[in-house]
Design a protein around this motif. Sequence first.
Motif, PDB file in Angstrom:
ATOM      1  N   GLN A   1       3.462  11.450  -8.361  1.00  0.00           N
ATOM      2  CA  GLN A   1       2.720  11.955  -9.526  1.00  0.00           C
ATOM      3  C   GLN A   1       2.079  13.308  -9.215  1.00  0.00           C
ATOM      4  N   ASN A   2       1.488  13.416  -8.026  1.00  0.00           N
ATOM      5  CA  ASN A   2       0.864  14.688  -7.639  1.00  0.00           C
ATOM      6  C   ASN A   2       1.911  15.794  -7.537  1.00  0.00           C
ATOM      7  N   HIS A   3       3.062  15.464  -7.013  1.00  0.00           N
ATOM      8  CA  HIS A   3       4.130  16.461  -6.874  1.00  0.00           C
ATOM      9  C   HIS A   3       4.610  16.931  -8.248  1.00  0.00           C
ATOM     10  N   GLU A   4       4.773  15.984  -9.156  1.00  0.00           N
ATOM     11  CA  GLU A   4       5.239  16.338 -10.502  1.00  0.00           C
ATOM     12  C   GLU A   4       4.212  17.173 -11.259  1.00  0.00           C
ATOM     13  N   SER A   5       2.927  16.955 -10.993  1.00  0.00           N
ATOM     14  CA  SER A   5       1.882  17.711 -11.706  1.00  0.00           C
ATOM     15  C   SER A   5       1.861  19.177 -11.289  1.00  0.00           C
ATOM     16  N   LYS A   6       2.288  19.457 -10.063  1.00  0.00           N
ATOM     17  CA  LYS A   6       2.330  20.811  -9.511  1.00  0.00           C
ATOM     18  C   LYS A   6       0.966  21.506  -9.513  1.00  0.00           C
ATOM     19  N   MET A   7      -0.094  20.733  -9.670  1.00  0.00           N
ATOM     20  CA  MET A   7      -1.440  21.311  -9.620  1.00  0.00           C
ATOM     21  C   MET A   7      -1.843  21.478  -8.160  1.00  0.00           C
TER      22      MET A   7
ATOM     23  N   GLN B   1       0.843  -1.202   0.000  1.00  0.00           N
ATOM     24  CA  GLN B   1       0.000   0.000   0.000  1.00  0.00           C
ATOM     25  C   GLN B   1       0.880   1.255   0.000  1.00  0.00           C
ATOM     26  N   ASN B   2       1.962   1.235   0.773  1.00  0.00           N
ATOM     27  CA  ASN B   2       2.864   2.392   0.811  1.00  0.00           C
ATOM     28  C   ASN B   2       3.493   2.668  -0.545  1.00  0.00           C
ATOM     29  N   ARG B   3       3.835   1.612  -1.269  1.00  0.00           N
ATOM     30  CA  ARG B   3       4.408   1.794  -2.602  1.00  0.00           C
ATOM     31  C   ARG B   3       3.418   2.544  -3.503  1.00  0.00           C
ATOM     32  N   LEU B   4       2.135   2.164  -3.431  1.00  0.00           N
ATOM     33  CA  LEU B   4       1.108   2.846  -4.230  1.00  0.00           C
ATOM     34  C   LEU B   4       0.944   4.300  -3.784  1.00  0.00           C
ATOM     35  N   LEU B   5       0.959   4.516  -2.464  1.00  0.00           N
ATOM     36  CA  LEU B   5       0.846   5.883  -1.951  1.00  0.00           C
ATOM     37  C   LEU B   5       2.013   6.743  -2.421  1.00  0.00           C
ATOM     38  N   ILE B   6       3.207   6.213  -2.347  1.00  0.00           N
ATOM     39  CA  ILE B   6       4.394   6.962  -2.767  1.00  0.00           C
ATOM     40  C   ILE B   6       4.333   7.289  -4.251  1.00  0.00           C
ATOM     41  N   ASN B   7       3.884   6.340  -5.054  1.00  0.00           N
ATOM     42  CA  ASN B   7       3.735   6.609  -6.492  1.00  0.00           C
ATOM     43  C   ASN B   7       2.746   7.740  -6.739  1.00  0.00           C
TER      44      ASN B   7
ATOM     45  N   ASP C   1      -4.627  21.326  -6.474  1.00  0.00           N
ATOM     46  CA  ASP C   1      -5.482  20.285  -5.890  1.00  0.00           C
ATOM     47  C   ASP C   1      -4.686  19.004  -5.599  1.00  0.00           C
ATOM     48  N   ASP C   2      -3.801  18.644  -6.524  1.00  0.00           N
ATOM     49  CA  ASP C   2      -2.979  17.436  -6.339  1.00  0.00           C
ATOM     50  C   ASP C   2      -2.010  17.618  -5.173  1.00  0.00           C
ATOM     51  N   LEU C   3      -1.415  18.817  -5.088  1.00  0.00           N
ATOM     52  CA  LEU C   3      -0.469  19.067  -4.006  1.00  0.00           C
ATOM     53  C   LEU C   3      -1.160  19.070  -2.647  1.00  0.00           C
ATOM     54  N   SER C   4      -2.368  19.601  -2.585  1.00  0.00           N
ATOM     55  CA  SER C   4      -3.084  19.591  -1.302  1.00  0.00           C
ATOM     56  C   SER C   4      -3.544  18.172  -0.948  1.00  0.00           C
ATOM     57  N   ARG C   5      -3.819  17.363  -1.958  1.00  0.00           N
ATOM     58  CA  ARG C   5      -4.171  15.957  -1.708  1.00  0.00           C
ATOM     59  C   ARG C   5      -2.998  15.200  -1.093  1.00  0.00           C
ATOM     60  N   ASN C   6      -1.784  15.621  -1.449  1.00  0.00           N
ATOM     61  CA  ASN C   6      -0.595  14.963  -0.911  1.00  0.00           C
ATOM     62  C   ASN C   6      -0.515  15.054   0.615  1.00  0.00           C
ATOM     63  N   VAL C   7      -1.073  16.095   1.193  1.00  0.00           N
ATOM     64  CA  VAL C   7      -1.044  16.239   2.652  1.00  0.00           C
ATOM     65  C   VAL C   7      -1.705  15.019   3.301  1.00  0.00           C
ATOM     66  N   GLY C   8      -2.881  14.667   2.817  1.00  0.00           N
ATOM     67  CA  GLY C   8      -3.589  13.504   3.354  1.00  0.00           C
ATOM     68  C   GLY C   8      -2.874  12.197   3.044  1.00  0.00           C
ATOM     69  N   LEU C   9      -2.302  12.104   1.837  1.00  0.00           N
ATOM     70  CA  LEU C   9      -1.586  10.887   1.451  1.00  0.00           C
ATOM     71  C   LEU C   9      -0.334  10.680   2.307  1.00  0.00           C
ATOM     72  N   ILE C  10       0.360  11.775   2.587  1.00  0.00           N
ATOM     73  CA  ILE C  10       1.563  11.684   3.416  1.00  0.00           C
ATOM     74  C   ILE C  10       1.188  11.310   4.849  1.00  0.00           C
TER      75      ILE C  10
END
Length: 114
Positions: free
Chosen positions: A46-52, A36-42, A54-63
């Motif tokens: 991806q969200n970090h690379e998109s620099k969008m 599961q962690n491998r999927l989360l890290i991927n 919404d994606d970056l704010s989603r990373n807070v919850g994923l982290i």
Amino acid sequence: MEGDTFSGFGNGTQLDSKIVHTFQKSFVQVQNIFDQNRLLINEINQNHESKMPDDLSRNVGLIRELNNNIRKVADLYADLSTSYTKSIDASSEGDSNGALKSDGKASQKRSRPG
């Protein structure tokens, strides 16, 4: 199978099959969390690379989820360590010649030739 022993250690330590089952179950849980962690890290990457935004704010919850998973793995390893220590302590209770084990049965220690 219950009550069987496992002699998979070079020093002759025997472990009850229940304990071995507990170890196997814990290792499966750890592996599932790692997957599961491998999927989360991927997804985080991806969200970090998109620099969008919404994606970056989603990373807070994923982290946060990733950190919680790491905490779970540490807890599982701590529980495994405790279980292993208890099983070794229990198996060595009757190590002295003629001593009674916790189940009330006398143990017979083999003498090594000198």
